[in-house]
Design an enzyme around this catalytic site. Structure first.
Site, PDB file in Angstrom:
ATOM      1  CE  LYS A  66      -2.319  -1.387   3.661  1.00 16.54           C
ATOM      2  NZ  LYS A  66      -1.812  -2.788   3.744  1.00 16.54           N
ATOM      3  CB  THR A  67       3.711   2.349   2.128  1.00 20.55           C
ATOM      4  OG1 THR A  67       2.940   2.241   3.325  1.00 20.55           O
ATOM      5  CG2 THR A  67       4.611   3.560   2.223  1.00 20.55           C
ATOM      6  CG  ASP A 111      -0.009   3.306   6.905  1.00 22.09           C
ATOM      7  OD1 ASP A 111      -0.900   2.686   6.296  1.00 22.09           O
ATOM      8  OD2 ASP A 111       0.975   2.746   7.423  1.00 22.09           O
ATOM      9  CB  THR A 160      -4.886  -3.396   7.776  1.00 21.91           C
ATOM     10  OG1 THR A 160      -5.044  -2.779   9.063  1.00 21.91           O
ATOM     11  CG2 THR A 160      -3.466  -3.158   7.280  1.00 21.91           C
ATOM     12  NE  ARG A 219       5.801  -4.910   5.379  1.00 20.54           N
ATOM     13  CZ  ARG A 219       4.767  -4.214   5.867  1.00 20.54           C
ATOM     14  NH1 ARG A 219       4.110  -4.661   6.913  1.00 20.54           N
ATOM     15  NH2 ARG A 219       4.405  -3.084   5.288  1.00 20.54           N
TER      16      ARG A 219
END
Length: 340
Positions: A66-67, A111, A160, A219
């Site tokens: 997302k980032t 975020d 999330t 990740r």
């Protein structure tokens, strides 16, 4: 020399962050093809009209990018990016200070936007629609409201927990994006790309196995890749092979489905203590010594996606696949307690 046989060359501080291996443009972003195709059209259209991109809402489990996508949007638009998180915006002046000092067409990334305070959220409504901020001057009967203009910007909100976003805020986003878990082939390409950037030698079998065990999450794939590099460097020849990965996963207690020790504890607790379920989330979290947020946000989504766990109106239940994975046999005579 074959690219997959590069000699590892770890640099100091390489493991501190994934910043160096994050893609900078859409063409380098692996997977999520439909998402990328649509986003490319929206960005190109906004750039040709010389307008800020419409506000973007991104949701999905942790670690899916997302980032990274927010940074890619800024790069593709040729704009600056201002990054913050919802908990950091404590007072209205915090938001006002950020929005009144950004250049035109800045990508403003928030975020965990579902954690915004109501007063901050209400300020955002007008800022997103009219590029103005309501500001109260004075106190008591003498108080009055003035509107402060802010430069046109693109708000990118990531979360999330999309279900916790209020309706009024969600309706102000013109573009909504849902990032799903990645497939094995997509993760395999991510592992190979990251290995090339970091100078890690890895063969095809090893990268495929890492992709399989990465919980559908880039990740996790990058984290495991760096740990396998450590094993290969200290105990091997420097090349990450399938043998190195198999040995490393065993030592990290990660199985071939990507389940870690805590995942298996969750499934075992439901089977051994609650007869396979149903059991409520709070009861289960206490049983395994885990926070309910971690249980619901990190562990459960992957277990559900892999078909090991089910959420029912009465609570969590394990599937036959979970019994087989743990080497257990379902007890047809077991009670099915109703625990919430």
């Amino acid at each position: 020399m074959d690219d997959k046989l590069l000699v590892p060359d770890a640099s100091p501080g390489e493991d501190i962050a994934d910043t160096g291996i994050r893609p900078q443009y859409l063409q380098d972003f692996q997977g999520q093809k439909e998402l990328k195709d649509n986003l490319s059209i929206f960005i190109t259209a906004a750039r040709e009209r010389n307008e800020p991109l419409d506000h973007v809402f991104i949701s999905g489990p942790p670690g899916l990018g997302k980032t990274t996508l927010a940074n890619i949007m800024a790069n593709e638009l040729g704009a600056e990016i201002k990054v913050t998180s919802a908990p950091a915006l404590d007072k209205p002046k915090d938001l006002a200070g950020l929005l009144t000092t950004i250049p035109d067409k800045t990508v403003f990334f928030i975020d965990e936007i579902h954690r915004l305070k109501p007063v901050i959220e209400e300020m955002l409504y007008i800022a997103m629609e009219d590029y103005e901020l309501d500001w109260i001057i004075g106190q008591g009967p003498a108080a009055r409201t003035v509107r402060i203009p802010v430069p046109p910007f693109t708000l990118v909100g990531a979360t999330t927990k999309p279900g916790r976003i209020s309706g009024p805020l969600f309706s102000r986003f013109g573009i909504t994006i849902r990032i799903d878990y990645y497939g094995h082939d997509e993760l395999n390409r991510i592992v190979k790309r990251s290995a090339g950037i970091l100078g890690i030698g890895i063969d095809d079998d090893a990268s495929a196995l890492l992709a399989r065990c990465s919980r559908g999450t880039p990740r996790v794939a990058n984290r495991l890749l760096r740990r396998m590099r450590d094993f290969a460097q200290v105990e091997g020849s420097g090349l990450v092979t399938r043998h190195v990965v198999e040995n490393g996963l065993e030592r990290l207690r990660i199985d071939l489905e990507g389940l870690e020790e805590q995942d298996r504890r969750i499934l075992a607790a439901i089977i051994d203590r609650y007869g396979g379920g149903p059991v409520g989330a709070e009861t289960l979290a206490i049983s395994i010594g885990e926070g309910i947020d971690a249980l619901e946000d990190f562990y459960e989504p992957y277990l559900i996606q892999k078909g090991f766990l089910q959420r029912t109106p009465r609570g969590r239940t394990v599937t036959d696949l979970a019994y087989r994975h743990l080497g257990r046999k379902p007890d047809s005579n077991a009670d099915q307690p109703f625990l919430l």
